[in-house]
Design a protein around this motif. Structure first.
Motif, PDB file in Angstrom:
ATOM      1  N   PHE A  78       0.705  -1.191   0.034  1.00  0.00           N
ATOM      2  CA  PHE A  78       0.159   0.159  -0.018  1.00  0.00           C
ATOM      3  C   PHE A  78       0.797   1.413   0.129  1.00  0.00           C
ATOM      4  CE2 PHE A  78      -3.602  -2.535   1.415  1.00  0.00           C
ATOM      5  CZ  PHE A  78      -4.508  -2.225   0.412  1.00  0.00           C
ATOM      6  N   VAL A  79       1.834   1.398   0.790  1.00  0.00           N
ATOM      7  CA  VAL A  79       2.728   2.374   0.745  1.00  0.00           C
ATOM      8  C   VAL A  79       3.261   2.531  -0.796  1.00  0.00           C
ATOM      9  CG1 VAL A  79       4.862   3.454   1.804  1.00  0.00           C
ATOM     10  CG2 VAL A  79       3.333   2.206   3.181  1.00  0.00           C
ATOM     11  N   GLY A  80       3.767   1.741  -1.425  1.00  0.00           N
ATOM     12  CA  GLY A  80       4.426   1.803  -2.589  1.00  0.00           C
ATOM     13  C   GLY A  80       3.372   2.303  -3.670  1.00  0.00           C
ATOM     14  N   GLU A  81       2.071   1.889  -3.322  1.00  0.00           N
ATOM     15  CA  GLU A  81       1.297   2.256  -4.484  1.00  0.00           C
ATOM     16  C   GLU A  81       0.651   3.741  -3.980  1.00  0.00           C
ATOM     17  OE1 GLU A  81       0.062   0.736  -7.337  1.00  0.00           O
ATOM     18  OE2 GLU A  81       1.317  -0.883  -6.496  1.00  0.00           O
ATOM     19  N   PHE A  82       0.280   3.834  -2.747  1.00  0.00           N
ATOM     20  CA  PHE A  82      -0.115   5.193  -2.305  1.00  0.00           C
ATOM     21  C   PHE A  82       0.865   6.335  -2.847  1.00  0.00           C
ATOM     22  CE2 PHE A  82      -3.369   3.608   0.357  1.00  0.00           C
ATOM     23  CZ  PHE A  82      -4.644   4.247  -0.247  1.00  0.00           C
ATOM     24  N   TRP A  83       1.938   6.095  -2.732  1.00  0.00           N
ATOM     25  CA  TRP A  83       3.176   6.975  -3.111  1.00  0.00           C
ATOM     26  C   TRP A  83       2.881   7.374  -4.619  1.00  0.00           C
ATOM     27  CZ3 TRP A  83       6.026  10.586  -1.310  1.00  0.00           C
ATOM     28  CH2 TRP A  83       6.981  11.254  -1.911  1.00  0.00           C
ATOM     29  N   LYS A  84       2.413   6.607  -5.470  1.00  0.00           N
ATOM     30  CA  LYS A  84       2.270   7.124  -6.875  1.00  0.00           C
ATOM     31  C   LYS A  84       1.064   8.066  -7.055  1.00  0.00           C
ATOM     32  CE  LYS A  84       3.574   2.438  -8.115  1.00  0.00           C
ATOM     33  NZ  LYS A  84       2.946   1.108  -8.955  1.00  0.00           N
ATOM     34  N   VAL A  85       0.150   8.044  -6.103  1.00  0.00           N
ATOM     35  CA  VAL A  85      -0.916   8.918  -6.252  1.00  0.00           C
ATOM     36  C   VAL A  85      -1.244  10.156  -5.301  1.00  0.00           C
ATOM     37  CG1 VAL A  85      -2.261   7.020  -7.651  1.00  0.00           C
ATOM     38  CG2 VAL A  85      -2.630   7.397  -5.084  1.00  0.00           C
ATOM     39  N   LEU A  86      -0.459   9.964  -4.185  1.00  0.00           N
ATOM     40  CA  LEU A  86      -0.639  11.010  -2.928  1.00  0.00           C
ATOM     41  C   LEU A  86      -0.198  12.338  -3.440  1.00  0.00           C
ATOM     42  CD1 LEU A  86      -0.384   8.849   0.033  1.00  0.00           C
ATOM     43  CD2 LEU A  86      -2.494  10.315  -0.446  1.00  0.00           C
ATOM     44  N   PRO A  87       1.053  12.415  -3.956  1.00  0.00           N
ATOM     45  CA  PRO A  87       1.288  13.730  -4.469  1.00  0.00           C
ATOM     46  C   PRO A  87       0.293  14.556  -5.183  1.00  0.00           C
ATOM     47  CG  PRO A  87       3.216  12.429  -4.688  1.00  0.00           C
ATOM     48  CD  PRO A  87       2.030  11.375  -4.254  1.00  0.00           C
ATOM     49  N   ASN A  88      -0.270  14.011  -6.186  1.00  0.00           N
ATOM     50  CA  ASN A  88      -1.107  14.996  -6.889  1.00  0.00           C
ATOM     51  C   ASN A  88      -2.419  15.211  -6.065  1.00  0.00           C
ATOM     52  OD1 ASN A  88       0.454  15.267  -9.114  1.00  0.00           O
ATOM     53  ND2 ASN A  88      -0.448  13.339 -10.258  1.00  0.00           N
ATOM     54  N   ALA A  89      -2.856  14.315  -5.095  1.00  0.00           N
ATOM     55  CA  ALA A  89      -3.932  14.378  -4.595  1.00  0.00           C
ATOM     56  C   ALA A  89      -4.035  15.368  -3.257  1.00  0.00           C
ATOM     57  CB  ALA A  89      -4.574  12.931  -3.731  1.00  0.00           C
ATOM     58  N   LEU A  90      -2.551  15.282  -2.679  1.00  0.00           N
ATOM     59  CA  LEU A  90      -2.309  16.307  -1.726  1.00  0.00           C
ATOM     60  C   LEU A  90      -2.256  17.667  -2.463  1.00  0.00           C
ATOM     61  CD1 LEU A  90       0.331  14.132   0.041  1.00  0.00           C
ATOM     62  CD2 LEU A  90      -1.801  15.432   1.329  1.00  0.00           C
ATOM     63  N   ARG A  91      -1.785  17.832  -3.505  1.00  0.00           N
ATOM     64  CA  ARG A  91      -1.578  19.098  -4.221  1.00  0.00           C
ATOM     65  C   ARG A  91      -2.733  19.750  -4.436  1.00  0.00           C
ATOM     66  NH1 ARG A  91       1.661  17.321  -7.659  1.00  0.00           N
ATOM     67  NH2 ARG A  91       3.593  17.880  -6.671  1.00  0.00           N
ATOM     68  N   ASP A  92      -3.807  18.643  -4.954  1.00  0.00           N
ATOM     69  CA  ASP A  92      -5.163  18.980  -5.220  1.00  0.00           C
ATOM     70  C   ASP A  92      -6.019  19.732  -3.937  1.00  0.00           C
ATOM     71  OD1 ASP A  92      -7.724  19.175  -7.005  1.00  0.00           O
ATOM     72  OD2 ASP A  92      -8.309  18.069  -5.111  1.00  0.00           O
ATOM     73  N   VAL A  93      -5.661  19.147  -2.728  1.00  0.00           N
ATOM     74  CA  VAL A  93      -6.311  19.676  -1.446  1.00  0.00           C
ATOM     75  C   VAL A  93      -5.487  20.662  -1.230  1.00  0.00           C
ATOM     76  CG1 VAL A  93      -6.649  19.020   0.858  1.00  0.00           C
ATOM     77  CG2 VAL A  93      -7.095  17.242  -0.832  1.00  0.00           C
ATOM     78  N   ILE A  94      -4.503  20.819  -1.235  1.00  0.00           N
ATOM     79  CA  ILE A  94      -3.596  22.091  -0.737  1.00  0.00           C
ATOM     80  C   ILE A  94      -4.053  23.408  -1.439  1.00  0.00           C
ATOM     81  CG2 ILE A  94      -1.295  23.100  -0.618  1.00  0.00           C
ATOM     82  CD1 ILE A  94      -0.278  20.285   0.201  1.00  0.00           C
TER      83      ILE A  94
END
Length: 163
Positions: A78-94
């Protein structure tokens, strides 16, 4: 919980996700139970995140946080898979969220970096997203200060009052 993974069931569960601890933990446990399907879970999470209303996106980040931290004992899938998508999701929320969401996202980044959830990559994420947010805030604050400085200075000069 059910023993077989079904992407449609995940979509239905994610649609009902809210910010409550019970909602997040229940879905997190279900996802971790299906650790072997981490790639499918995260792909579905990412797709549903982008289709979800803005006010639900923070719950998605909390879910990713819970899954990432609690699945590490069982494996790094999960850590490896989430690393692929979290930066864009975080950027969107921020960039597009309200102040509460922005602050919560920034706090998650700091927690992940402190706890080394994503290893050394957490530091990169923190520098990129938290650093950029701070620079933007400083730029905005300087702009506000510059706008305010002139009228305040003139008012001070007119009244011969020193601070």
């Amino acid at each position: 919980m059910g023993s077989s993974f079904n992407a449609q069931i995940l979509v239905e569960k994610v649609a009902k996700l809210n910010n409550s601890q019970a909602s997040i933990e229940t879905l997190s446990h279900w996802c971790i139970f299906h650790l072997s399907k981490a790639k499918h879970v995260v792909e579905t999470w990412d797709r549903q995140f982008h289709f979800s209303p803005r006010e639900q996106r923070l719950a998605f980040l909390y879910l990713a946080n819970d899954i990432s931290q609690n699945s590490r004992r069982k494996g790094s899938e999960f850590v490896g898979e989430f690393w692929k998508v979290l930066p864009n999701a975080l950027r969107d929320v921020i960039e597009n969220g309200d102040e509460f969401g922005r602050n919560a996202a920034l706090r998650l980044i700091c927690i992940w970096e402190e706890r080394k959830v994503f290893g050394s990559q957490g530091q990169i994420l923190k520098e990129e997203l938290v650093g950029r947010h701070s620079e933007d805030n400083n730029r905005n604050e300087r702009h506000v200060v510059l706008k305010l400085k002139k009228p305040v200075k003139n008012a001070v000069e007119k009244n011969s009052f020193r601070l």
